[in-house]
Scaffold this active site. Structure first.
Site, short mmCIF file in Angstrom:
data_model
loop_
_atom_site.label_atom_id
_atom_site.label_comp_id
_atom_site.label_asym_id
_atom_site.label_seq_id
_atom_site.Cartn_x
_atom_site.Cartn_y
_atom_site.Cartn_z
N LYS A 163 0.89 -1.17 0.00
CA LYS A 163 0.00 0.00 0.00
C LYS A 163 0.92 1.22 0.00
O LYS A 163 1.41 1.65 1.04
CB LYS A 163 -0.88 -0.02 1.26
CG LYS A 163 -2.23 0.63 1.09
CD LYS A 163 -2.19 2.09 0.71
CE LYS A 163 -1.89 3.00 1.87
NZ LYS A 163 -1.60 4.39 1.45
N GLU A 169 9.49 1.56 11.03
CA GLU A 169 10.45 2.66 10.92
C GLU A 169 9.64 3.94 11.02
O GLU A 169 8.89 4.26 10.09
CB GLU A 169 11.22 2.56 9.61
CG GLU A 169 12.15 1.35 9.62
CD GLU A 169 12.78 1.04 8.29
OE1 GLU A 169 12.56 1.80 7.32
OE2 GLU A 169 13.49 0.03 8.21
N CYS A 197 13.49 11.09 7.09
CA CYS A 197 13.21 10.67 8.47
C CYS A 197 14.38 10.93 9.39
O CYS A 197 14.21 11.30 10.54
CB CYS A 197 12.82 9.21 8.49
SG CYS A 197 14.02 8.17 7.66
N GLU A 257 8.20 16.42 15.92
CA GLU A 257 8.71 16.25 14.56
C GLU A 257 7.93 17.16 13.61
O GLU A 257 6.70 17.13 13.60
CB GLU A 257 8.55 14.79 14.10
CG GLU A 257 9.10 14.57 12.70
CD GLU A 257 8.82 13.18 12.14
OE1 GLU A 257 7.68 12.70 12.28
OE2 GLU A 257 9.73 12.59 11.55
P1 NAD Z 1 2.00 8.41 7.49
O1 NAD Z 1 2.13 7.62 8.74
O2 NAD Z 1 0.97 9.48 7.45
O3 NAD Z 1 1.66 7.46 6.25
C1 NAD Z 1 2.50 6.39 5.88
C2 NAD Z 1 1.67 5.33 5.19
O4 NAD Z 1 0.74 4.79 6.13
C3 NAD Z 1 0.85 5.86 4.02
O5 NAD Z 1 0.87 4.89 3.00
C4 NAD Z 1 -0.56 5.98 4.63
O6 NAD Z 1 -1.59 5.88 3.69
C5 NAD Z 1 -0.58 4.80 5.58
N1 NAD Z 1 -1.52 4.90 6.71
C6 NAD Z 1 -1.91 6.00 7.37
N2 NAD Z 1 -2.75 5.67 8.38
C7 NAD Z 1 -2.90 4.31 8.34
C8 NAD Z 1 -3.63 3.36 9.11
N3 NAD Z 1 -4.40 3.73 10.15
N4 NAD Z 1 -3.52 2.06 8.79
C9 NAD Z 1 -2.74 1.66 7.78
N5 NAD Z 1 -2.03 2.51 6.99
C10 NAD Z 1 -2.10 3.83 7.28
O7 NAD Z 1 3.45 8.98 7.17
P2 NAD Z 1 3.87 9.92 5.95
O8 NAD Z 1 3.29 11.26 6.21
O9 NAD Z 1 3.60 9.25 4.67
O10 NAD Z 1 5.46 9.96 6.12
C11 NAD Z 1 6.09 10.85 6.98
C12 NAD Z 1 6.45 10.17 8.29
O11 NAD Z 1 7.21 9.00 8.01
C13 NAD Z 1 7.34 11.00 9.18
O12 NAD Z 1 6.91 10.85 10.52
C14 NAD Z 1 8.71 10.39 9.01
O13 NAD Z 1 9.60 10.58 10.08
C15 NAD Z 1 8.37 8.96 8.83
N6 NAD Z 1 9.44 8.24 8.14
C16 NAD Z 1 10.22 7.39 8.86
C17 NAD Z 1 11.27 6.72 8.23
C18 NAD Z 1 12.16 5.80 9.00
O14 NAD Z 1 12.92 5.06 8.37
N7 NAD Z 1 12.14 5.79 10.31
C19 NAD Z 1 11.48 6.91 6.86
C20 NAD Z 1 10.66 7.79 6.16
C21 NAD Z 1 9.63 8.44 6.81
#
Ligand code: NAD
Length: 486
Positions: free
Chosen positions: A178, A254, A288, A390
């Site tokens: 997804k 992550e 991230c 963040e």
């Molecule tokens: P997000 O959590 O909003 O979304 C990530 C994914 O999760 C998307 O595909 C979204 O559609 C899905 N999602 C959202 N709610 C969900 C639910 N309830 N159930 C299942 N899937 C769901 O994150 P984002 O805005 O896409 O990315 C930014 C965040 O990601 C920041 O917090 C960043 O730090 C983190 N990030 C972490 C790493 C790492 O390696 N630690 C790497 C990249 C990004």
């Protein structure tokens, strides 16, 4: 207009309930494609296809053949490099210079590195004594875990998705992906490559959509999914973990970070400035392990702030394929609202704005984009919202410190534990400070220097588990012990 469809059992599939959403270029606000939105029905189809593939040719395929196919996937991405590059740049607005050096090559490399690793990694064996004197031999075997649900974010779309799909397939699993709703493009293109190189149907499936009440949530709840690997926000991780409690399904997370950089008095200032400019502003601050808190020894503070300001003001914003451009927009107007909320909050909390703090004028053609200024603050209290939450935007707060213990205490003073960077020319200090930092990733005199064989992940609220190298195999396979009485 282009349609981006799900990829289920080797074929593009439209939305079963005729739900579509827009894929928007964040540089100018233009709709670039219509994307199928999936829900329970599409997830169910994809999971069924993935389960069938496990029981079919893929499940019986000799390891050497599987690895050969994964190498071909990498070659297939590279053969269509320009197409992947354009798709990623249009979805994210990120500069071509970045996507061509990081996103796409790493997206391809993720297949090769894990294919090679799985083929070469040994498992343990123990000869043991038995009371009758004949003995027994124990040896471990790795089996695929099954169907892996992959949920990925928008900041490095192909790279972070294949970082999970690569090891999952190398270990013999099948996947239902997804991708982020903001960046559906390259996941769809990868489906075409999978078919071109002969990956069996149902091994790689993609269902587009959102999180709660949509494809994301349906994937986490589906009982046919054996484990979920997720990269995204810590809050989303909490929701996914709750869903995975049903069925005691494994998770690999992550998550977010509020990463610190420390500039010691003996730092090479040229390197520290160059590194901090990248760690705070690369990908418009949407990395991230990017830096949002910088601690600088008081003796070098003024010099550092002034040089960082000059560097930030020298960044070149613009359309992705201009070779001079090194700073793109945020991912969306919605995300810009969030980041601008923190820009306003910083001023309310008493920050001195060293540079930025607002929205640049990018000309009429890009007026509907998600552009924002790189921003540096000083003077915020340690308990301010801006220093603790963040932001995931191109901004950082710089604060002076007086000694090593104070710098370490400040860096660790966060519920997150993803990454830290520090700058020093002292070898002793490098080895003394590194183990005291409560994070999963530590860079000394560098940032984003990655050997894919090494462990990747965060501690505290920044993640669960480690991916990368052999560490990922712990999550993507089941280790079974075979005890043979001799
Ligand atoms: P997000 O959590 O909003 O979304 C990530 C994914 O999760 C998307 O595909 C979204 O559609 C899905 N999602 C959202 N709610 C969900 C639910 N309830 N159930 C299942 N899937 C769901 O994150 P984002 O805005 O896409 O990315 C930014 C965040 O990601 C920041 O917090 C960043 O730090 C983190 N990030 C972490 C790493 C790492 O390696 N630690 C790497 C990249 C990004």
């Amino acid at each position: 207009m282009k349609d981006i469809k799900h990829f289920i059992n080797g074929s593009p599939v439209g939305s079963l309930e005729s739900r579509w959403f827009d894929d928007i270029n964040p540089a100018n606000g233009e709709v670039i494609a219509r994307v199928a939105e999936g829900g329970e029905a599409e997830i169910d189809q994809a999971v069924s296809a993935a389960r069938a593939a496990l029981a079919g040719e893929w499940g019986r395929m000799p390891v050497a053949r599987r690895m050969e196919l994964l190498h071909k996937v990498a070659d297939g991405i590279n053969a269509r490099f320009e197409e992947f590059l354009q798709a990623e740049c249009l979805d994210t607005g990120k500069p071509r210079s970045m996507a061509s050096h990081i996103d796409i090559p790493r997206g391809a490399a993720n297949f090769k590195i894990f294919a090679d690793l799985v083929k070469n990694v040994p498992t343990e064996s123990f000869a043991m004594d038995t009371p009758d004197g004949t003995g027994a031999l124990n040896y471990a075997i790795r089996r695929p875990k099954g169907v892996i649900g992959v949920i990925s974010p928008w900041n490095l779309p192909l790279l972070l998705m294949t970082w999970k799909v690569g090891p999952a397939l190398a270990c013999g699993n099948t996947v239902v992906v997804k991708p982020s709703e903001e960046t559906p493009h390259t996941a769809a293109l990868l489906g075409e490559v999978m078919n071109e190189v002969g990956i069996p149907k149902g091994v790689y499936n993609v269902v587009h959509g959102f999180g709660p009440g949509s494809a994301g949530e349906a994937l986490t709840r589906h009982p046919g999914v054996d484990a979920i690997t997720f990269t995204g926000e810590t809050r989303t991780g909490t929701a996914i973990m709750k869903a995975c409690a049903d069925g005691i399904r494994d998770v690999s997370f992550e998550l977010g970070g509020k990463n610190a950089a420390i500039v010691f008095e003996d730092a090479d200032m040229d390197k520290a400035i160059e590194g901090t400019l990248r760690s705070a502003f690369a990908n418009c601050g949407q990395v991230c392990f990017g830096t949002e808190r910088v601690y600088v020894h008081r003796s070098r503070f003024d010099e550092f702030v002034e040089r960082l300001r000059q560097g930030a003001e020298g960044l070149r914003m613009g359309w992705y394929d201009d070779p001079e451009v090194n700073f793109g927009p945020l991912i969306s107007r919605q995300h810009r609202e969030k980041v601008l909320g923190y820009y306003r909050k910083a001023e309310e909390e008493g920050a001195t704005v060293i540079t930025g703090g607002g929205v640049p004028y990018m000309g009429d053609a890009m007026a509907s984009g998600a552009w924002i200024q790189p921003t540096i603050w000083t003077g915020l209290p340690d308990d301010s919202v801006v220093v603790n939450e963040e932001i995931f935007g191109p901004c950082c707060h710089v604060r002076p410190f007086d000694d090593e213990d104070e710098a370490i205490r400040l860096a660790n003073d966060t519920p997150y534990g993803l990454a830290a960077t520090f700058w020093t020319e002292s070898l002793g200090r490098a080895h003394r400070v590194a183990p005291r930092l409560e994070v999963g990733l530590i860079w000394v005199n560098s940032w984003f220097l990655r050997d894919l064989r090494t462990a990747f992940g965060g501690s505290k609220q920044s993640g669960i588990g480690r991916e990368g190298g052999v560490h990922g195999l712990e999550f993507y396979s089941e280790l079974s012990n075979v005890c043979v009485k001799l």
